[in-house]
Design a protein around this motif. Structure first.
Motif, short mmCIF file in Angstrom:
data_model
loop_
_atom_site.label_atom_id
_atom_site.label_comp_id
_atom_site.label_asym_id
_atom_site.label_seq_id
_atom_site.Cartn_x
_atom_site.Cartn_y
_atom_site.Cartn_z
N LYS A 1 -0.87 9.60 -3.06
CA LYS A 1 -1.61 9.71 -1.81
C LYS A 1 -0.74 9.17 -0.68
N PHE B 1 -2.76 4.98 0.92
CA PHE B 1 -3.55 4.41 -0.17
C PHE B 1 -4.86 3.82 0.33
N SER B 2 -4.86 3.22 1.51
CA SER B 2 -6.08 2.60 2.01
C SER B 2 -7.14 3.64 2.37
N ALA C 1 0.87 3.89 -2.93
CA ALA C 1 0.55 5.27 -2.55
C ALA C 1 1.64 6.24 -3.03
N THR D 1 0.82 -1.21 0.00
CA THR D 1 0.00 0.00 0.00
C THR D 1 0.86 1.26 0.00
N ASN E 1 -7.01 -3.00 -1.32
CA ASN E 1 -6.16 -3.75 -0.40
C ASN E 1 -6.64 -5.19 -0.26
N GLY F 1 -9.88 2.36 -1.63
CA GLY F 1 -8.54 1.91 -1.24
C GLY F 1 -8.60 0.65 -0.38
N ASP F 2 -9.56 0.58 0.52
CA ASP F 2 -9.71 -0.61 1.37
C ASP F 2 -10.08 -1.82 0.52
N ILE G 1 -8.13 6.05 0.40
CA ILE G 1 -8.79 6.58 -0.79
C ILE G 1 -10.27 6.23 -0.72
#
Length: 136
Positions: free
Chosen positions: A49, A52-53, A44, A40, A71, A67-68, A55
């Motif tokens: 960003k 990343f998670s 990112a 991540t 992942n 983002g989640d 987003i």
């Protein structure tokens, strides 16, 4: 009644399944940490960003955690690839090696000469077209 349950639990495949579930859970946690802590931040850095998670976007008050989800998808692909390359491929190779020296099993079916349907090898008449066939 309890004796049968004990035999069921002590059979090899039930114990193997329990071990596989525990190891699979631990492996899933390792892959999730790999994605969250290493991949991540790398993605990112490319996207720009910092997390990343994190987003996400909003539509009429609903939150979409893109983002989640990405992942989780990356974790799934990594787990599936690891299972395929570290379990399925080696087991298939071992099974192919074990079968290498064995003769193929005797056929249990044959084709009807008239309608080309598959029928049992001991049949004297085709079940589909009723034409007589010679038994094996």
């Amino acid at each position: 009644m309890l004796k049968g349950f004990k035999q069921f639990l002590l059979r090899g495949n039930v114990i193997d399944l329990a071990v596989a579930v525990v190891i699979g859970g631990a492996f899933g946690a390792v892959v999730a940490a790999l994605v969250k802590d290493l991949l991540t931040p790398l993605i990112a850095a490319i996207v720009g960003k910092p997390d990343f998670s994190a987003i996400k976007f909003f539509v009429h008050g609903s939150i979409f955690l893109v983002g989640d989800f990405i992942n989780a998808a990356i974790s799934f692909v990594l787990v599936a690839a690891a299972v395929y390359f570290f379990v399925v491929v080696p087991v298939n190779a071992v099974m192919a090696r074990a079968r290498r020296g064995q003769a193929p099993p005797d056929p249990t079916t044959k084709q009807c000469p008239e309608c080309l349907s598959t029928i049992p090898i001991q049949a004297r008449r085709c079940a589909f077209c009723t034409s007589p066939v010679s038994p094996a």
